[in-house]
Write a protein that holds these residues in place. Structure first.
Motif, PDB file in Angstrom:
ATOM      1  N   PHE A 166     -33.164 -11.787   7.358  1.00 13.89           N
ATOM      2  CA  PHE A 166     -33.375 -11.014   6.177  1.00 13.89           C
ATOM      3  C   PHE A 166     -32.877 -11.132   5.324  1.00 13.89           C
ATOM      4  CE2 PHE A 166     -34.272  -6.550   4.459  1.00 13.89           C
ATOM      5  CZ  PHE A 166     -35.322  -6.201   4.710  1.00 13.89           C
ATOM      6  N   THR A 167     -32.196 -10.296   4.594  1.00 12.72           N
ATOM      7  CA  THR A 167     -31.639 -10.859   3.771  1.00 12.72           C
ATOM      8  C   THR A 167     -32.310 -11.880   3.277  1.00 12.72           C
ATOM      9  OG1 THR A 167     -29.624  -9.913   3.917  1.00 12.72           O
ATOM     10  CG2 THR A 167     -29.550 -11.085   2.048  1.00 12.72           C
ATOM     11  N   LYS A 168     -31.878 -13.399   3.679  1.00 16.64           N
ATOM     12  CA  LYS A 168     -32.397 -14.367   3.151  1.00 16.64           C
ATOM     13  C   LYS A 168     -33.841 -14.977   3.124  1.00 16.64           C
ATOM     14  CE  LYS A 168     -28.743 -17.909   5.151  1.00 16.64           C
ATOM     15  NZ  LYS A 168     -29.081 -18.580   6.076  1.00 16.64           N
ATOM     16  N   ARG A 169     -34.779 -14.441   3.877  1.00  9.92           N
ATOM     17  CA  ARG A 169     -36.731 -14.110   3.873  1.00  9.92           C
ATOM     18  C   ARG A 169     -36.449 -13.398   2.752  1.00  9.92           C
ATOM     19  NH1 ARG A 169     -36.189 -12.909   9.425  1.00  9.92           N
ATOM     20  NH2 ARG A 169     -36.901 -10.576   9.392  1.00  9.92           N
ATOM     21  N   LYS A 170     -35.948 -11.608   2.125  1.00  6.98           N
ATOM     22  CA  LYS A 170     -36.255 -11.220   1.453  1.00  6.98           C
ATOM     23  C   LYS A 170     -35.316 -12.087   0.023  1.00  6.98           C
ATOM     24  CE  LYS A 170     -38.255  -7.857   3.135  1.00  6.98           C
ATOM     25  NZ  LYS A 170     -39.908  -7.688   2.942  1.00  6.98           N
ATOM     26  N   ALA A 171     -34.503 -12.546  -0.035  1.00  4.37           N
ATOM     27  CA  ALA A 171     -33.813 -12.827  -1.725  1.00  4.37           C
ATOM     28  C   ALA A 171     -34.551 -14.056  -1.484  1.00  4.37           C
ATOM     29  CB  ALA A 171     -32.180 -12.060  -0.886  1.00  4.37           C
ATOM     30  N   VAL A 172     -34.226 -15.295  -1.109  1.00  2.00           N
ATOM     31  CA  VAL A 172     -34.202 -16.646  -1.475  1.00  2.00           C
ATOM     32  C   VAL A 172     -34.744 -17.614  -1.205  1.00  2.00           C
ATOM     33  CG1 VAL A 172     -31.577 -16.455  -1.952  1.00  2.00           C
ATOM     34  CG2 VAL A 172     -32.272 -17.181   0.412  1.00  2.00           C
ATOM     35  N   TYR A 173     -36.069 -17.309   0.178  1.00  2.00           N
ATOM     36  CA  TYR A 173     -36.855 -17.869   0.792  1.00  2.00           C
ATOM     37  C   TYR A 173     -37.863 -17.940  -0.300  1.00  2.00           C
ATOM     38  CZ  TYR A 173     -34.879 -18.713   5.349  1.00  2.00           C
ATOM     39  OH  TYR A 173     -33.861 -18.909   5.998  1.00  2.00           O
ATOM     40  N   GLY A 174     -38.435 -19.459  -0.702  1.00  2.00           N
ATOM     41  CA  GLY A 174     -39.730 -19.977  -1.510  1.00  2.00           C
ATOM     42  C   GLY A 174     -38.834 -19.064  -2.894  1.00  2.00           C
ATOM     43  N   LYS A 175     -37.930 -18.316  -3.111  1.00  2.00           N
ATOM     44  CA  LYS A 175     -37.330 -18.039  -4.851  1.00  2.00           C
ATOM     45  C   LYS A 175     -36.469 -19.435  -5.141  1.00  2.00           C
ATOM     46  CE  LYS A 175     -38.663 -12.897  -2.785  1.00  2.00           C
ATOM     47  NZ  LYS A 175     -39.147 -13.499  -2.006  1.00  2.00           N
ATOM     48  N   TYR A 176     -36.994 -18.650  -6.573  1.00  2.00           N
ATOM     49  CA  TYR A 176     -36.060 -18.844  -7.671  1.00  2.00           C
ATOM     50  C   TYR A 176     -36.084 -18.684  -8.442  1.00  2.00           C
ATOM     51  CZ  TYR A 176     -35.086 -21.995 -12.283  1.00  2.00           C
ATOM     52  OH  TYR A 176     -34.268 -22.642 -12.573  1.00  2.00           O
ATOM     53  N   HIS A 177     -34.656 -18.918  -8.606  1.00  2.00           N
ATOM     54  CA  HIS A 177     -33.291 -18.163  -9.239  1.00  2.00           C
ATOM     55  C   HIS A 177     -32.380 -19.090 -10.331  1.00  2.00           C
ATOM     56  CE1 HIS A 177     -33.787 -15.234  -6.702  1.00  2.00           C
ATOM     57  NE2 HIS A 177     -33.066 -15.659  -5.533  1.00  2.00           N
ATOM     58  N   PRO A 178     -32.538 -18.746 -11.302  1.00  2.00           N
ATOM     59  CA  PRO A 178     -32.773 -19.683 -12.698  1.00  2.00           C
ATOM     60  C   PRO A 178     -30.740 -20.208 -13.055  1.00  2.00           C
ATOM     61  CG  PRO A 178     -34.013 -17.996 -13.612  1.00  2.00           C
ATOM     62  CD  PRO A 178     -33.818 -17.784 -11.902  1.00  2.00           C
ATOM     63  N   THR A 179     -30.061 -18.755 -12.547  1.00  2.00           N
ATOM     64  CA  THR A 179     -28.921 -18.479 -11.970  1.00  2.00           C
ATOM     65  C   THR A 179     -28.340 -18.204 -11.189  1.00  2.00           C
ATOM     66  OG1 THR A 179     -28.426 -16.781 -13.974  1.00  2.00           O
ATOM     67  CG2 THR A 179     -29.051 -18.320 -15.331  1.00  2.00           C
ATOM     68  N   PHE A 180     -27.008 -18.716 -10.790  1.00  2.86           N
ATOM     69  CA  PHE A 180     -26.005 -18.313 -10.160  1.00  2.86           C
ATOM     70  C   PHE A 180     -25.772 -16.740 -10.401  1.00  2.86           C
ATOM     71  CE2 PHE A 180     -21.531 -17.298  -8.143  1.00  2.86           C
ATOM     72  CZ  PHE A 180     -22.459 -17.222  -6.157  1.00  2.86           C
ATOM     73  N   ALA A 181     -25.946 -16.143 -11.316  1.00  6.44           N
ATOM     74  CA  ALA A 181     -26.068 -14.735 -10.980  1.00  6.44           C
ATOM     75  C   ALA A 181     -26.842 -13.961 -10.376  1.00  6.44           C
ATOM     76  CB  ALA A 181     -25.504 -14.429 -12.736  1.00  6.44           C
ATOM     77  N   ASP A 182     -28.472 -14.437 -11.019  1.00  6.35           N
ATOM     78  CA  ASP A 182     -29.301 -14.521 -10.468  1.00  6.35           C
ATOM     79  C   ASP A 182     -29.742 -14.216  -8.904  1.00  6.35           C
ATOM     80  OD1 ASP A 182     -30.490 -13.619 -13.089  1.00  6.35           O
ATOM     81  OD2 ASP A 182     -30.797 -15.585 -13.101  1.00  6.35           O
ATOM     82  N   PHE A 183     -29.165 -15.400  -8.811  1.00  9.51           N
ATOM     83  CA  PHE A 183     -28.817 -15.478  -7.500  1.00  9.51           C
ATOM     84  C   PHE A 183     -28.533 -14.604  -6.174  1.00  9.51           C
ATOM     85  CE2 PHE A 183     -27.219 -18.071  -4.010  1.00  9.51           C
ATOM     86  CZ  PHE A 183     -27.867 -18.526  -2.778  1.00  9.51           C
ATOM     87  N   ARG A 184     -26.661 -14.370  -6.892  1.00 10.60           N
ATOM     88  CA  ARG A 184     -25.960 -13.877  -6.342  1.00 10.60           C
ATOM     89  C   ARG A 184     -26.868 -12.068  -6.627  1.00 10.60           C
ATOM     90  NH1 ARG A 184     -19.682 -13.231  -7.638  1.00 10.60           N
ATOM     91  NH2 ARG A 184     -19.242 -11.024  -6.723  1.00 10.60           N
TER      92      ARG A 184
END
Length: 221
Positions: A166-184
């Protein structure tokens, strides 16, 4: 090449053995504890670690035109060791950007103990070395926490696995995070919202209905 019968690396159990072992575990070990927890006579928390690697997580997309997806650069990891309460639907986590090990597991045990939960507390977890060793077992005993280890190859019986998907679907799948801080931060926001923003979405997902493999058919190539 697969190891043949009698070989030291040959599988010790076949599929029917795993099916039977899972059913016995569910019926005699897990379900009774969950029933007690549902009756307010204890707590059952499902434990596992998720390792979110900073990068691009693709998802399905239909498009007539070619679509270019921006990709993040780097291989940093945001590690989350979590304990999901099956009844109260609350999450306890220990996070870092290095490695999950025995010390991390002991930190999680301490975090669970700090909640001062009423009644017996059981952690359901797999057989990873950093979880199933004398140090962790000893710390759990000191804190009055029961460790209930799943049968081998039983992610279907570990409720928290659904939360990671669920977390991957909401936070990272198909999403671009320019920095590791944004990703986290994106991942942490989903985890922080399990009882608020995402409570409705998780209500139907984190049920106590477990997939069983009673009728499994395999197709040989």
């Amino acid at each position: 090449m697969a190891a043949g019968p009698g070989h030291p690396r040959a599988p010790q159990k076949d599929l029917p053995d795993h099916v039977r072992e899972q059913k016995v575990f569910l019926d005699t070990e897990l379900s009774p504890r969950l029933d007690r927890a549902a009756a307010g006579k204890g707590h059952v928390l499902f434990v596992d670690a998720a390792h979110f690697v900073f990068g691009t997580y693709l998802c399905g997309l239909w498009s007539i035109l070619r679509v270019f997806v921006r990709a993040a650069s780097g291989r940093q990891r945001f590690n989350v060791l979590g304990a999901w309460d099956a009844v109260t639907r609350t999450l306890i986590t220990v996070t870092n950007t290095t490695v999950v090990n025995t010390d991390t597991m002991c930190d999680l045990l301490q975090a669970v103990a700090a909640r001062a939960l009423v009644g017996p507390v059981t952690l359901v977890l797999d057989n990873a070395r950093y979880q199933r060793n004398d140090v962790v077992k000893g710390r759990a005993k000191e804190l009055g926490i029961e460790l209930l280890f799943l049968p081998s190859y039983s992610p279907n019986l570990n409720l928290i696995e659904r939360l990671w998907r669920f977390t991957k679907r909401k936070a990272v799948y198909g999403k671009y995070h320019p920095t590791f801080a944004d990703f986290r931060a994106a991942i942490q926001a989903v985890l922080d919202g399990t009882t608020t923003t995402h409570a409705d979405g998780l209500a139907s997902l984190m049920t106590l209905n477990f997939q069983e493999f009673e009728n499994v058919s395999l197709l040989a190539a």
